[in-house]
Design a protein around this motif. Sequence first.
Motif, PDB file in Angstrom:
ATOM      1  N   SER A 141      19.772  94.017  23.591  1.00 61.90           N
ATOM      2  CA  SER A 141      18.931  93.164  24.421  1.00 61.90           C
ATOM      3  C   SER A 141      17.452  93.280  24.071  1.00 61.90           C
ATOM      4  O   SER A 141      16.606  93.362  24.943  1.00 61.90           O
ATOM      5  N   PRO A 186      24.425  96.421  24.864  1.00 66.78           N
ATOM      6  CA  PRO A 186      23.467  95.901  25.849  1.00 66.78           C
ATOM      7  C   PRO A 186      22.606  96.995  26.477  1.00 66.78           C
ATOM      8  O   PRO A 186      21.557  96.696  27.042  1.00 66.78           O
ATOM      9  N   GLU A 242      14.469  91.384  25.943  1.00 69.70           N
ATOM     10  CA  GLU A 242      14.827  89.982  26.112  1.00 69.70           C
ATOM     11  C   GLU A 242      14.516  89.551  27.539  1.00 69.70           C
ATOM     12  O   GLU A 242      14.714  90.326  28.481  1.00 69.70           O
ATOM     13  N   PRO A 268      18.484  89.353  30.046  1.00 65.17           N
ATOM     14  CA  PRO A 268      19.483  90.132  29.324  1.00 65.17           C
ATOM     15  C   PRO A 268      20.845  89.458  29.403  1.00 65.17           C
ATOM     16  O   PRO A 268      21.152  88.805  30.403  1.00 65.17           O
ATOM     17  N   ARG A 323      26.674  91.305  31.164  1.00 65.26           N
ATOM     18  CA  ARG A 323      27.451  92.452  30.673  1.00 65.26           C
ATOM     19  C   ARG A 323      28.913  92.280  31.009  1.00 65.26           C
ATOM     20  O   ARG A 323      29.236  91.933  32.117  1.00 65.26           O
TER      21      ARG A 323
END
Lengths: 163, 584
Positions: A5, B559, B578, B581, B584
């Motif tokens: 990320s 992640p 980011e 994100p 997940r």
Amino acid sequence: MTSISLRPPRHRVQRRVVAWWTLRALCGTALAAAAPLAAWFLWESSRTWTGPVAVAVLALGLLYAAVTPSWRYAVHRWETTDEAVFVAAGWFVRDWRIAPISRIQTVDTSRGPIEQLLGIATLVVTTASAGGAVHVRGLAPDVARASAEQLAEITRRTPGDAT
Amino acid sequence: MTAEYTSPAVPPPGAAPPTAGPPTDPPADPGSTSPVADLPVPPDGAPLVEETPPPDDGTPWQRLDGRMIGADALRVLLSMAPAAVALLVVGVEPDAGVVWPLAILAAWGAFKAVRNTVRWVTTRYRLTDDYLERRTGLLVRSHRSIRRERVRSVDGEARLLQRLFGLRRVKVGAGQMNTAMESALVLDAVSRAAARDLHARLLGEDRTAAASTVAPSTGAASTAATAAAGTPAGGEGPEAAAPTGAAPQQLSRLRPRWVVYNCFSVWGLLMAAGLAWGGWVTLGMFGFNAFAWVRGLADWGAIGVPGTVAAAVLAAWALGVVGLAVNFATTYAHFRLERTTGDHGAVLRTTQGLFRTQEINRDENRLRGATLSEPLLWRWLRVADPAIITTGLSVWSSASAILPRCPREHARGVLTEVLRAGDDDPLRARLHRHPAGALRRRLVWAVAVATTAIAVLAWLAATTALPHAVWWVTGAVLLPAGCGLAVAGYRSLGHAFAGPWVVVRSGAVNRATSVLRTGAVSGVRVRQSLFQRRLGLATVTVSTAAGYGAYEAVDLAAPRAAEFADRALPGGVAAFLEADPPVR
């Protein structure tokens, strides 16, 4: 497919760096193939196996030289902010590196002979760690120099012990 | 490559006082590019160790201790003793095979004695108000001086001969030279009292503390006093520790049963080979054929080849165990780990040694973390190798191992105390497990490597005279072993954050738990191969200017990689996260 990320750094590098990576890959291939080729020419009884080895090395090397430079170019990005230097690089293994300004020891630009010919430069940011310096390859020389000066200036203003 | 432009990016010394990071770190050297470049540089830019004489203030020069000569005379006598015993007492026939080794031994002893005498004649040292100076050398004169306030350590050690004559070899460290694994200045040798005096005057410790450490033979008496003076270790910084001159706080001492953990090692076999060869040569000198004696011990022909080999391995192993045990006992006898406080903050000090005594001081301001390694064969016994992560020390230097191999709980307790991390207890922190993809990655690798090996061997068996049994036996061993290691490697993966500490653990054969202060992290690196990307994994490396320089959290959930990086390098990563994100 899961990506990490982190967003990509803002700036791309000069397209000309693809030529530099290609040249480097070709030189590496030539060096690697030199040994089996020399054996093939000088030592006739070994031709049964040095021939295939040389062909395999050349084929893999040429494939590497054909594929990886544009792949690297697609990945390679960089960015500097007031807090850190952020670089993304690599091809099969991608590599994101963040060096905070407060830990920077030196900022250099370097240009090898071929880089000078192609009109590109490398920005090298050193921190006090065994991880090695952060390299940004393929910058326009004036951009590299301006970034180096700017980074040095920010570093001077930033309190830190560079450790 | 030509460096066409260089701008030193470190703030000018003195302009920006160090505010971040561990306390009292001087600004780093702008020109230094060595791997562990986190070194103190004097504020005025002067070198730590100077080769030119400073102004003379009339302090008288001192010699090394004259008892060196006595020690060397004894050394010459001792080196000639084997020859005397062999030729005169035992009456060995003086042929070339006997005379040469004895002559070389005697010559070596004489050479060392002459060298030491020359050093005694040519060396002078003195401690002025500002400098510690040493002049030495016969043909090449050298004058070395260290400013007193730069001195970071004064370590004393003594070999057996030196101890008999009350001598100490004093190593003075100014911080910088530790990287090259050499001291800034060595005085070999001065008297025990002079060593104690130097230690007290350079590091400003009280005399009792210095005395108890310079003379390990009196350690038993002072142990009780130091143990009683132990101060509770909390989150306090080195400056907040006990005032200058306080009695040392004992953190650990040798337990005799640790010898069991330290006498089984692969090195034992090597040691056994060395011992056996040395014994054979020595006995041969006295006309005793050890080989024939061993051959006469049993009827080896009746026992057969496998039995003989088994007996040889067993004997070598036993000899190695005994050798390692003796070695451990003599090196670590009287071992103590203490924290003392001097003029420059707290110092971690180990004292050890039976015949050759050794004292190592480590500046606590350079401490960045610790590593606990648990070798696979020892894990079931809950035994571990502790080490500290510190700047200015090579990882190969013995100074980073502050304790011998010992029970894991003891090692954890001592390391926590050493790091002053009692509140956060990072070494006992609950680690986050890594995703199942990491197990799959390891299993795929193990199976791939094993199948490749089997395929190559099977192909060789089919085309050459290699028996077919080779490939299926290899497969039967490699596949389960590889998968076992894959599972062990996966189970050892983990990471955690505890207060200001980042904790990472990995390693199948040698499971290493590393604890690093986040303030000491000087950069992060995230790596992800295409395979890792498919499995949703990423490896995050935190780099630092201490220890191995880089510590990895292997195969995190991709992640979470950025989050890990952000917590390991507070404030440095947030700008690059980011915006939204991924789910997940």
